[in-house]
Structures are given as structure tokens and as C-alpha cells.
Enzyme design. Structure first.
Site, mmCIF file in Angstrom:
data_model
loop_
_atom_site.group_PDB
_atom_site.id
_atom_site.type_symbol
_atom_site.label_atom_id
_atom_site.label_comp_id
_atom_site.label_asym_id
_atom_site.label_seq_id
_atom_site.Cartn_x
_atom_site.Cartn_y
_atom_site.Cartn_z
ATOM 1 C CG ASP A 176 -1.724 1.202 1.415
ATOM 2 O OD1 ASP A 176 -2.400 1.601 0.453
ATOM 3 O OD2 ASP A 176 -1.676 1.792 2.505
ATOM 4 C CG ASP A 183 -1.570 7.843 0.457
ATOM 5 O OD1 ASP A 183 -1.537 9.070 0.540
ATOM 6 O OD2 ASP A 183 -1.489 7.238 -0.634
ATOM 7 C CG ASP A 192 -2.067 2.039 6.440
ATOM 8 O OD1 ASP A 192 -2.767 2.929 6.945
ATOM 9 O OD2 ASP A 192 -2.010 1.838 5.210
#
Length: 227
Positions: free
Chosen positions: A9, A11, A175
């Protein structure tokens, strides 16, 4: 584990872009004559792509009631957001600690790296170039590269197909719940990072294969378990 492909991922995993996204969100709200919000409030609205961020900002909540906004209202606001984010240009976006060295270490060790983000693809190349990462990733997918985005597994499976690597040879690293669910839906192992944007939920509650508080610990684990 014999993994070949590491899908990251963006951001909240590799970069902290909240300050720029918050500035663009508040610029949009100001243009529309609406109240603005502190950065910590906006932080909890990030992770599902720009459209959802815009809609959450317009209603002032993480939950957007059905029928609260017309398509025309959301389209107009999103265009203003895009214009503001383009002008801001990522000036406050930073890499998380040890991400730069960690990515280069994994790449040098022979792993294939890919990037799958829900951020619109138009904004991704410039940010990658600002960190000098453009040559590290063999495949890059944005939230609008396909008709669906994470937590749908389609972007992850598309990357595997493009690179000729089976899902069982890949790991999804992120995240947020969208990352972990996308990996699980694609029948991949998943690695969670606790420091990003996950709406206040502990990433470990989503049942990733492993979870880490620091990027360097994740790199060490990958390198150790794949000898």
C-alpha cells in the site's frame, strides 16, 4: 515461505500524506463555504480513496448516510479537491522511518515490488519520483486503475497476472483494513503495519499473517523468513 512478490500500500504504509490531504480537503471545504476540520479528524477519513474522503468531509463524519449527497455535489467537490491537491503538490508528504532503506534492501535482495494504492493514479508517479522510488516497483496500480479498488482483490490479482506470479507467492503489506481484507480476499499472506491510517482500529484485530510497529522490523522478518 518462498515469496517472490511484495505488494505495498502507499499512504499510511510507505508515506505519511495526511498533512497534504488535509490541506487539500480544507481548501475544498473553504471554496464550498463549509466548515473546515483539524488534521486529526481528517486523518480518520483517509484510506478509501479520494471520493470517500471528499464525501466524508462534506458530511463531517466517517459515515456517509445514503442520500446525503447527490452525485453532482460529490463530483463537483471532488474536482475542487483534485485541483487543490495538485496545487499543493505533496510538499508536506514524508516517508515513514526506514522505508527508503527498507524498500531498497528488499529490492536488492531480489524481491519483486509492486504498489497498489486507492489514491487516484494521476498523483502517484510524481510522489514516487520525489522519493526516487520510481524504479523500485515493477507494477503500480491506483484506485481508479480498474473499476474496483481495495478491499476488492481485483487490483492485487491483476498485479499477479501482469507479473506472472501466483497469489500464493505474494504478500500484501499495508496499514488498513482495506489492505488486509484485499490480501485475504486474494488468498495471499498479509503483513500489517500499526502506525498508519486504520480508523483507530488495531491492525492486529484483522488477523494479518503478522503485524509490526516499525517498517524495519517488517523488513527483517521478510528477509529472515525467506532465506
Amino acid at each position: 515461505m518462498n515469496k517472490q512478490l511484495l505488494i505495498f500500500d502507499f499512504d499510511g504504509t510507505l508515506i505519511d500524506s495526511v498533512p497534504d490531504l488535509a490541506d487539500a480537503t480544507n481548501a475544498m471545504l473553504t471554496t464550498l463555504g463549509k466548515d473546515t476540520y483539524p488534521i486529526e479528524t481528517i486523518r480518520n477519513w483517509i484510506g478509501n480513496g479520494s471520493r470517500m474522503l471528499v464525501e466524508r468531509a462534506l458530511v463531517g463524519d466517517i459515515t456517509v448516510p445514503e442520500g446525503a449527497l447527490t452525485k453532482a455535489e460529490a463530483d463537483h467537490a471532488e474536482q475542487i479537491f483534485f485541483e487543490a491537491y495538485t496545487k499543493i503538490g505533496g510538499s508536506k508528504t514524508v516517508a515513514y522511518p526506514d522505508v527508503d532503506s527498507g524498500l531498497k534492501q528488499l529490492h536488492a535482495a531480489g524481491y519483486t515490488l509492486a504498489l497498489v494504492t486507492n489514491k487516484p493514479i494521476r498523483f502517484v508517479p510524481k510522489i514516487l519520483e520525489s522519493f526516487g522510488w520510481q524504479d523500485l516497483f515493477s507494477e503500480v496500480m491506483g484506485g481508479d486503475s480498474l473499476s474496483t479498488k481495495k478491499p476488492d482483490p481485483a487490483p492485487l490479482l491483476h498485479v499477479c497476472t501482469q507479473l506472472g506470479i501466483t497469489p500464493d507467492q505474494a504478500i500484501m503489506i499495508g496499514d488498513s483494513r482495506n489492505d488486509i481484507l484485499a490480501g485475504q480476499n486474494a488468498n495471499m499472506d498479509t503483513l500489517g503495519l500499526s502506525y498508519g491510517y486504520n480508523y483507530g482500529q488495531d491492525i492486529r484485530e484483522l488477523g494479518p499473517t503478522e503485524a509490526f510497529d516499525h517498517f524495519t522490523d517488517l523488513v527483517t522478518w521478510i528477509m529472515k523468513d525467506n532465506i
